[in-house]
Design an enzyme around this catalytic site. Structure first.
Site, PDB file in Angstrom:
ATOM      1  CG  ASP A   1      42.145  45.765  21.991  1.00 54.00           C
ATOM      2  OD1 ASP A   1      41.623  46.474  21.122  1.00 54.00           O
ATOM      3  OD2 ASP A   1      43.152  46.123  22.638  1.00 54.00           O
TER       4      ASP A   1
ATOM      5  CG  ASP B   1      54.103  46.038  20.327  1.00 52.70           C
ATOM      6  OD1 ASP B   1      54.803  46.600  21.194  1.00 52.70           O
ATOM      7  OD2 ASP B   1      53.254  46.648  19.645  1.00 52.70           O
TER       8      ASP B   1
ATOM      9  CG  HIS C   1      41.685  49.664  22.150  1.00 49.65           C
ATOM     10  ND1 HIS C   1      42.424  49.050  21.171  1.00 49.65           N
ATOM     11  CD2 HIS C   1      42.318  50.839  22.395  1.00 49.65           C
ATOM     12  CE1 HIS C   1      43.458  49.819  20.843  1.00 49.65           C
ATOM     13  NE2 HIS C   1      43.418  50.916  21.565  1.00 49.65           N
TER      14      HIS C   1
ATOM     15  CE1 TYR D   1      54.291  49.799  25.781  1.00 48.80           C
ATOM     16  CE2 TYR D   1      53.179  49.812  23.670  1.00 48.80           C
ATOM     17  CZ  TYR D   1      53.157  49.999  25.038  1.00 48.80           C
ATOM     18  OH  TYR D   1      51.998  50.370  25.662  1.00 48.80           O
TER      19      TYR D   1
ATOM     20  CD1 TRP E   1      51.725  46.639  23.144  1.00 44.56           C
ATOM     21  CD2 TRP E   1      49.577  46.139  23.503  1.00 44.56           C
ATOM     22  NE1 TRP E   1      51.275  47.429  24.183  1.00 44.56           N
ATOM     23  CE2 TRP E   1      49.959  47.142  24.419  1.00 44.56           C
ATOM     24  CE3 TRP E   1      48.261  45.661  23.547  1.00 44.56           C
ATOM     25  CZ2 TRP E   1      49.076  47.670  25.373  1.00 44.56           C
ATOM     26  CZ3 TRP E   1      47.394  46.185  24.489  1.00 44.56           C
ATOM     27  CH2 TRP E   1      47.797  47.178  25.388  1.00 44.56           C
ATOM     28  CB  THR E   2      49.559  39.398  20.435  1.00 47.77           C
ATOM     29  OG1 THR E   2      48.182  39.592  20.805  1.00 47.77           O
ATOM     30  CG2 THR E   2      50.382  39.057  21.644  1.00 47.77           C
ATOM     31  CD  GLU E   3      48.596  45.388  17.905  1.00 41.66           C
ATOM     32  OE1 GLU E   3      49.289  44.708  18.696  1.00 41.66           O
ATOM     33  OE2 GLU E   3      48.469  46.623  17.993  1.00 41.66           O
TER      34      GLU E   3
ATOM     35  NE  ARG F   1      44.485  44.734  19.870  1.00 48.13           N
ATOM     36  CZ  ARG F   1      45.348  45.680  20.222  1.00 48.13           C
ATOM     37  NH1 ARG F   1      46.453  45.368  20.876  1.00 48.13           N
ATOM     38  NH2 ARG F   1      45.086  46.935  19.962  1.00 48.13           N
TER      39      ARG F   1
ATOM     40  CG  ASP G   1      44.461  51.803  25.225  1.00 47.50           C
ATOM     41  OD1 ASP G   1      43.515  51.296  25.862  1.00 47.50           O
ATOM     42  OD2 ASP G   1      45.003  51.264  24.253  1.00 47.50           O
ATOM     43  CD  GLU G   2      46.200  53.405  20.747  1.00 47.30           C
ATOM     44  OE1 GLU G   2      47.253  53.700  20.202  1.00 47.30           O
ATOM     45  OE2 GLU G   2      45.690  52.265  20.656  1.00 47.30           O
TER      46      GLU G   2
HETATM   47  C1  TNX Z   1      49.092  51.135  21.576  1.00 43.73           C
HETATM   48  S1  TNX Z   1      49.814  50.790  24.506  1.00 43.73           S
HETATM   49  C2  TNX Z   1      48.132  50.438  22.241  1.00 43.73           C
HETATM   50  C3  TNX Z   1      47.839  49.043  21.854  1.00 43.73           C
HETATM   51  C4  TNX Z   1      48.645  48.623  20.665  1.00 43.73           C
HETATM   52  C5  TNX Z   1      50.055  49.142  20.822  1.00 43.73           C
HETATM   53  C6  TNX Z   1      50.970  48.709  19.722  1.00 43.73           C
HETATM   54  C7  TNX Z   1      48.295  50.964  24.529  1.00 43.73           C
HETATM   55  C8  TNX Z   1      47.739  51.280  25.801  1.00 43.73           C
HETATM   56  N1  TNX Z   1      47.565  50.888  23.391  1.00 43.73           N
HETATM   57  O1  TNX Z   1      46.465  48.881  21.622  1.00 43.73           O
HETATM   58  O2  TNX Z   1      48.623  47.246  20.579  1.00 43.73           O
HETATM   59  O3  TNX Z   1      50.032  50.548  20.848  1.00 43.73           O
HETATM   60  O4  TNX Z   1      52.303  49.014  20.012  1.00 43.73           O
END
Ligand code: TNX
Length: 637
Positions: free
Chosen positions: A200, A445, A274, A443, A489-491, A171, A351-352
């Site tokens: 990412d 971040d 991602h 977390y 996490w470094t957003e 990020r 993830d996600e």
């Molecule tokens: C979720 S934790 C994400 C990251 C984000 C984070 C922000 C994870 C596996 N995925 O991509 O940076 O939340 O808190």
């Protein structure tokens, strides 16, 4: 009796008030056993530092460097040259209880002895010893003072073998030097694993020689500062000046540096979601037409998070599970990564992964028919199982975020549980290895305190909450929980100073959770030791979050639409002073003793905490409109 109690309370608060100055033994993480014995070791003008055995010289030179950076002392290896010795020794017949990372440390008036089964144990003994030295040992230049160490006997070893920190270098890119600095800081607290989130949507950070565009294209984007997810996309022709990557030589250098500090590096390649940086570099990896016009994300909006069923991608940032080229691509990537990192695992993300573009793809439809896959979770599961095979074909073990459980877990996968503990529990019940890193406790971040004072990001995680992390739930076989880690996490982390601010002191809490016996955890005691570390950080010039001294605000709304404001503190012995008249409160202002009501026409609440007659928290201002909103008060005319 009442009087006695009152006296006892007074004494207690006096002790906690002075905790910072009176504690000469304040180690983080708390050792398994530490006993103070009679006397003090005083560093002489010349001291013997000696060690023998394979790998021990790495530890002795680390210690010598630390000592001689801050203290004016002659160091010799010649045992007859000085009366005082600091000795490092490997046990000839390794002892069971301390394992590979434990150690015994004895400080007596003329000798310091550290013994261990392995050099890693000696190294952790050194970390404890350094924390027994006065805080000036943290100085980067020589300090003239008397260097005393209290005499102690310590036996110490970790609770978990996996004690990690994750650093998101995608990020925002952090240089090789930054990563080394992060390693330097983490090992002070006996962390032994650095998880590098290398890819990412915002950047691909590792050179893959057979896929040069990953870093030629995927590592660069336009520069923006502000709030992530609201930043503006690139303008036509705008130069892509933000980013960077590690060459394979850089990675080898980092791996070696980490090894010299007894740290393993876990690489993460985050797929199939991602993956925008990879898709921008190689558009053919996506199953969506039109991706040729995509750009590496610079914090602009790429998904709609407002939908109740989960996020919906606005641009397709996924690899196509129905595209054979994707598996060839991953074979090349993993094939180059595997030999660079000696650590047995490769983390493949998972993830996600937003699946709305998959749902529009004919290729995915055909895949589902062919493989009899009922939903898109099963499609991801199909993908993960194939990726696991690729990882294993390169001699590595496969690991992913807890989403890889959905649609069926790959046969040998280890799971990193981040959406709370439940993924980890499910995986352990299915007899898979688990690393716990739940948002709820780990977390880094998330904001250290109230959004009124902290750089705004998704949520708040306070130090005391991080300290309450218990990685082994009652309901499962503990042997599957290999340990845990905290994730940075470094957003919203743009530089190293802020990375430090976000990591410490919550990193202390996670370090102690991972190392110290569960039965020894004690918040009040821990916090006293945290304050000692704060003093050391001032000398070391490492940034930390002082948010633990700021108040916690909560609000409520009465039936007749009146807002009440409640304030408390995470630590004992602080007073909260406040104003409603826009001026800056100090300890001559009203002290908070009971819930506050908002005075008619007041515009803002200002608050500051004191310890005795010293301000200790930061001045916090909250607008009345914000307080009303927090309480859910409906606007009245
Ligand atoms: C979720 S934790 C994400 C990251 C984000 C984070 C922000 C994870 C596996 N995925 O991509 O940076 O939340 O808190």
């Amino acid at each position: 009796m009442k009087k006695l109690l009152a006296l006892a309370c007074l004494c207690c608060s006096a002790i906690s008030l002075n905790a910072q100055t009176t504690r000469k033994i304040a180690i983080i993480p708390e050792p398994v056993t530490i006993t103070e014995t009679a006397g003090t070791f005083v560093l002489p003008k010349t001291v013997v530092i000696a060690g023998s055995g394979t790998g021990v010289s790495n530890v002795t030179s680390y210690f010598k460097k630390k000592l001689t950076t801050a203290a004016r002392v002659n160091v010799t290896e010649n045992a007859s040259a000085a009366a005082y010795t600091i000795k490092f020794a490997l046990n000839k017949s390794p002892e069971g209880v301390i394992g590979d990372e434990g150690y015994h440390l004895t400080v007596s008036p003329k000798n310091i002895l550290i013994t261990a089964n392995k050099p890693a144990g000696l190294f952790y003994g050194v970390q404890t010893l350094l924390q027994l030295f006065p805080k000036e040992i943290e100085s980067n230049t020589v300090v003239d003072r008397k260097w005393t160490v209290p005499c102690v006997k310590v036996t110490d070893y970790p609770r978990f073998g996996w004690r990690g920190l994750m650093f998101d270098v995608s990020r925002h890119f952090f240089t090789k030097q930054d990563v080394k600095q992060y390693i330097d800081q983490m090992v002070r607290y006996k962390f032994n694993l650095l998880h590098l989130h290398l890819t990412d949507d915002e950047g691909w950070r590792i050179e893959i020689k057979s896929l040069p565009k990953l870093t030629e294209v995927g590592a660069w984007r336009v520069k923006r500062v502000g709030y992530f997810n609201t930043l503006s996309p690139p303008t036509p022709g705008e130069p892509k000046t933000e980013g960077g990557f590690y060459t394979q030589d850089d990675i080898r250098e980092l791996v070696k540096y980490a090894q010299d500090n007894y740290v393993n590096i876990l690489p993460e390649i985050d797929v199939p979601g991602h993956s925008l940086a990879a898709v921008v570099a190689y558009p053919e990896l996506s199953c969506t037409p039109g991706v040729e016009n995509y750009h590496v994300r610079n914090g602009d909006e790429i998904a709609d998070w407002s939908k109740p069923g989960g996020p919906v991608a606005l641009v397709d940032n996924t690899l196509c599970p129905a595209n054979e080229k994707v598996y060839e691509f991953l074979d090349k990537v993993i094939g180059e990564i595997a030999p660079l990192f000696p650590f047995p695992y490769i983390h493949m993300g998972g993830d996600e992964c937003m699946k709305n573009f998959w749902a529009q793809s004919d290729a995915v439809k055909q895949l589902m028919q062919r493989e009899n896959l009922k939903d898109y979770e099963q499609v991801q599961s199909y993908f993960e199982k194939r990726v696991e095979k690729i990882v294993e074909s390169k001699g590595k073990r496969f690991m992913g975020w807890d989403e890889i459980l959905e649609g069926g877990l790959a046969p040998n996968a280890a799971v990193m549980s981040w959406r709370g503990m439940s993924g980890g529990i499910a995986a352990a019940k299915a007899k898979h290895d688990v690393i716990m890193s739940p948002t709820t406790f780990a977390y880094l971040d998330y904001m250290n305190g109230d959004v009124a004072i902290e750089p705004k990001v998704y949520a708040t995680l306070r130090l005391s909450k991080a300290y309450s992390f218990e990685p082994v739930p009652d309901s499962i076989d503990a042997s599957y929980i290999k340990g845990g880690q905290a994730n940075l996490w470094t957003e919203q982390v743009y530089n190293m100073r802020h990375a430090e601010y976000m990591t410490w002191p919550r990193g202390f809490a996670i370090a102690e959770t991972m190392w110290s016996p569960k039965a020894k955890k004690n918040w009040n005691d821990f916090f006293g030791r945290v304050e000692t570390q704060f003093d050391r950080y001032k000398v070391a010039d490492i940034k930390y979050a002082p948010s633990v001294y700021d108040p916690i605000f909560t609000t409520s709304l009465s039936k007749d639409n009146e807002v009440s404001i409640y304030m408390s503190t995470e630590v004992n012995g602080l007073d909260i002073y406040y104003s409603w008249d826009n001026s800056f409160p100090d300890n001559h202002y009203d002290k908070y003793t009971q819930p506050l009501m908002i005075p008619k026409d007041a515009a803002q609440l200002r608050v500051i905490t004191y310890r005795g007659n010293q301000p200790i928290g930061r001045m916090i201002t909250i607008q009345v409109s914000d307080l009303n909103q927090r309480a859910g008060k409906k606007a009245t005319k």
